[in-house]
Design an enzyme around this catalytic site. Structure first.
Site, PDB file in Angstrom:
ATOM      1  N   ASP A  14       1.019   8.530   4.261  1.00  0.00           N
ATOM      2  CA  ASP A  14       1.116   9.996   4.177  1.00  0.00           C
ATOM      3  C   ASP A  14       0.863  10.535   2.770  1.00  0.00           C
ATOM      4  O   ASP A  14       1.413  11.559   2.379  1.00  0.00           O
ATOM      5  CB  ASP A  14       2.501  10.493   4.662  1.00  0.00           C
ATOM      6  CG  ASP A  14       2.845   9.931   6.019  1.00  0.00           C
ATOM      7  OD1 ASP A  14       1.955   9.929   6.876  1.00  0.00           O
ATOM      8  OD2 ASP A  14       3.986   9.480   6.205  1.00  0.00           O
ATOM      9  N   LYS A  17      -4.566  10.997   2.283  1.00  0.00           N
ATOM     10  CA  LYS A  17      -5.875  10.322   2.253  1.00  0.00           C
ATOM     11  C   LYS A  17      -6.952  11.132   2.972  1.00  0.00           C
ATOM     12  O   LYS A  17      -8.084  11.206   2.522  1.00  0.00           O
ATOM     13  CB  LYS A  17      -5.772   8.927   2.885  1.00  0.00           C
ATOM     14  CG  LYS A  17      -4.855   7.995   2.113  1.00  0.00           C
ATOM     15  CD  LYS A  17      -4.641   6.695   2.836  1.00  0.00           C
ATOM     16  CE  LYS A  17      -3.759   6.809   4.047  1.00  0.00           C
ATOM     17  NZ  LYS A  17      -2.339   7.049   3.809  1.00  0.00           N
ATOM     18  N   GLY A  41      -2.304   9.401  10.781  1.00  0.00           N
ATOM     19  CA  GLY A  41      -2.587  10.806  11.068  1.00  0.00           C
ATOM     20  C   GLY A  41      -3.178  11.406   9.816  1.00  0.00           C
ATOM     21  O   GLY A  41      -2.450  11.772   8.907  1.00  0.00           O
TER      22      GLY A  41
HETATM   23  P1  IMP Z   1       3.831   0.974  13.275  1.00  0.00           P
HETATM   24  O1  IMP Z   1       2.643   0.769  12.397  1.00  0.00           O
HETATM   25  O2  IMP Z   1       3.672   2.121  14.221  1.00  0.00           O
HETATM   26  O3  IMP Z   1       4.299  -0.268  13.937  1.00  0.00           O
HETATM   27  O4  IMP Z   1       5.043   1.407  12.327  1.00  0.00           O
HETATM   28  C1  IMP Z   1       5.588   0.544  11.350  1.00  0.00           C
HETATM   29  C2  IMP Z   1       6.132   1.339  10.165  1.00  0.00           C
HETATM   30  O5  IMP Z   1       5.057   1.936   9.456  1.00  0.00           O
HETATM   31  C3  IMP Z   1       7.060   2.494  10.542  1.00  0.00           C
HETATM   32  O6  IMP Z   1       8.030   2.653   9.542  1.00  0.00           O
HETATM   33  C4  IMP Z   1       6.138   3.688  10.574  1.00  0.00           C
HETATM   34  O7  IMP Z   1       6.822   4.902  10.355  1.00  0.00           O
HETATM   35  C5  IMP Z   1       5.210   3.354   9.415  1.00  0.00           C
HETATM   36  N1  IMP Z   1       3.882   3.932   9.577  1.00  0.00           N
HETATM   37  C6  IMP Z   1       2.906   3.514  10.394  1.00  0.00           C
HETATM   38  N2  IMP Z   1       1.801   4.269  10.252  1.00  0.00           N
HETATM   39  C7  IMP Z   1       2.102   5.172   9.317  1.00  0.00           C
HETATM   40  C8  IMP Z   1       1.336   6.223   8.698  1.00  0.00           C
HETATM   41  O8  IMP Z   1       0.157   6.442   8.971  1.00  0.00           O
HETATM   42  N3  IMP Z   1       1.988   6.944   7.756  1.00  0.00           N
HETATM   43  C9  IMP Z   1       3.276   6.681   7.380  1.00  0.00           C
HETATM   44  N4  IMP Z   1       4.007   5.716   7.913  1.00  0.00           N
HETATM   45  C10 IMP Z   1       3.423   4.963   8.867  1.00  0.00           C
END
Ligand code: IMP
Length: 425
Positions: A14, A17, A41
């Site tokens: 976040d 980017k 996102g």
């Molecule tokens: P996952 O990648 O959905 O399995 O999430 C694993 C961890 O990475 C969690 O703490 C999510 O909140 C964090 N996370 C995954 N993708 C993002 C992102 O694009 N931005 C911020 N945190 C992320």
């Protein structure tokens, strides 16, 4: 020969980017995503519209750029189709400007269910996953049973899908988790038709040909270095290599072709989901930063945890990535604070260090802070015109991290971006 530049996040994701890829995109011929999936996102704002891209690279709004979803990505056909639908009103020639790697792994409906079941079973040890099926899909990739995007053209695709689904259903029998995938499967097979209508290629050839043809390639990272599967705050991490080395694996590019590594960071820190966050601000202070920075997840809408800039963590990320240029985001958010703090070291067992311990949580340490004054609101459009207090903040970070800050972002819009005079991509 041209080079591949990499743009990635240095914190816990976040960092902003999407805005910067969109800003730099006109300088590039190819923009390629190399890891992650719809957990990302990437937010882009221009011409009165706000776009959030989860799967599609952020170069998509520019004419003449080829956008690549690389082999290191995990692609959810459902999310992909939704994104394509959302882009329809903008009359972009998507079929011409977007190609998919035949080796990208496919997220199937039961991957999302597994993600939820695993998280629920973890109780208070939850990762805080986005529940988009990312972890289970990468697990299947490494276990050598995953479906790949190129499989949609295999005559036995449906059978292969059934096999992996049934495998997942057998696992799910061991979890106390209710679900019904009938509707999801319908949407999935519909979305597979959309996938089939795009060019599905060995994109590693395409990218290497672009390098040979002297074209400029930008590799767009997702998440952030502190969420890297090897170097992040394990186990509270995502399931891919988010650092610059991941761009080589995730696109099929040899290290010798890597040029600039652009590291993006916020002037403070945020984190969404669980896991350690040393400089986190609790209570009202954290709330104030969250409000000022509108810190709510672009994918899940969850409130982000907020805290001061953590220089040891930033130095670590710069080291792992070989950052050549830094871009500092959201400097406007801190502008009217009386005091802005930066953590420059940790005190452990009577010694000061800036080396990260194996576990950030549960460590007996004291954080050491340096305080700055808020720099006041600015609409500066050149580095020289930035408030002197902000220039002081920038100089301190540059000196600590040993990399130049070349772009400062003062707001979400493309136009609220200040470049150092010498900056060239
Ligand atoms: P996952 O990648 O959905 O399995 O999430 C694993 C961890 O990475 C969690 O703490 C999510 O909140 C964090 N996370 C995954 N993708 C993002 C992102 O694009 N931005 C911020 N945190 C992320």
């Amino acid at each position: 020969m041209a080079q591949v530049d990499i743009l990635l996040g240095l914190q816990w994701g976040d960092e902003g980017k999407g805005k910067i890829v969109d800003f730099l995109a006109p300088k590039y011929d190819v923009v390629a995503r190399f890891q992650g999936g719809p957990n990302a996102g990437h937010t882009l704002e221009f011409d009165g519209h706000k776009h959030v891209l989860h799967q599609i690279p952020s170069g998509i709004f520019h004419e003449g750029i080829l956008n690549v979803i690389g082999n290191g990505v995990v692609l959810d056909p459902k999310v992909f189709q939704e994104e394509i639908e959302k882009l329809k009103p903008f009359n972009l020639d998507l079929k011409k400007h977007l190609v998919l790697s035949n080796k990208a792994q496919m997220i199937v409906p039961t991957h999302r269910i597994l993600d939820q079941a695993y998280e629920q079973a973890k109780g208070d040890k939850k990762i805080g996953s986005t529940l988009r099926g990312i972890g289970p899909t990468y697990q299947d990739k490494v276990a050598r049973r995953g479906l790949r995007i190129g499989d949609v053209d295999e005559p036995d695709f449906d059978k292969r899908y059934e096999e992996i689904k049934n495998y997942h259903l057998r696992i799910l029998e061991h979890y106390d988790f209710e679900f019904d995938i009938t509707k999801d499967e319908e949407i999935f097979f519909n979305a597979i038709e959309t996938i089939r209508s795009f060019d599905i290629l060995s994109t590693e050839y395409l990218i290497n040909q672009a390098i040979t043809d002297n074209k400029a390639v930008l590799a767009e990272g997702a998440q952030g270095s502190m969420l890297d599967i090897d170097f992040g705050s394990y186990p509270f991490v995502t399931s891919s290599n988010t650092i610059s080395a991941g761009a080589c694996n995730g696109l099929g590019v040899a290290p010798r072709w890597i040029g600039e590594v652009f590291g993006i960071f916020k002037a403070y820190c945020t984190r969404v989901g669980s896991g350690p966050f040393p400089t986190e601000l609790q209570g009202e202070d954290g709330e104030e930063l969250r409000k000022k920075g509108n810190e709510f997840g672009a994918t899940t809408g969850r409130p982000r945890r907020c805290g001061w800039l953590d220089l040891p963590a930033l130095k670590y990320s710069c080291m792992l990535n070989g950052v050549t240029k830094l871009f500092m985001m959201k400097a406007d958010v801190l502008a009217d604070l009386d005091e802005v703090k930066v953590c420059y070291g940790y005190e452990m067992e009577g010694k000061t260090t800036d080396e990260l311990p194996l576990y950030l949580e549960g460590t007996d340490w004291e954080l050491m802070f340096k305080a700055f004054k808020g720099w006041g609101a600015t609409k500066a459009n050149s580095f020289d015109a930035l408030p002197s207090l902000l220039l002081e903040y920038i100089a301190y970070i540059e000196e600590q991290v040993k990399a130049p800050i070349e772009i400062v972002s003062l707001g979400p819009n493309r136009v609220e971006t200040v470049l150092k005079e010498a900056f060239t991509a």
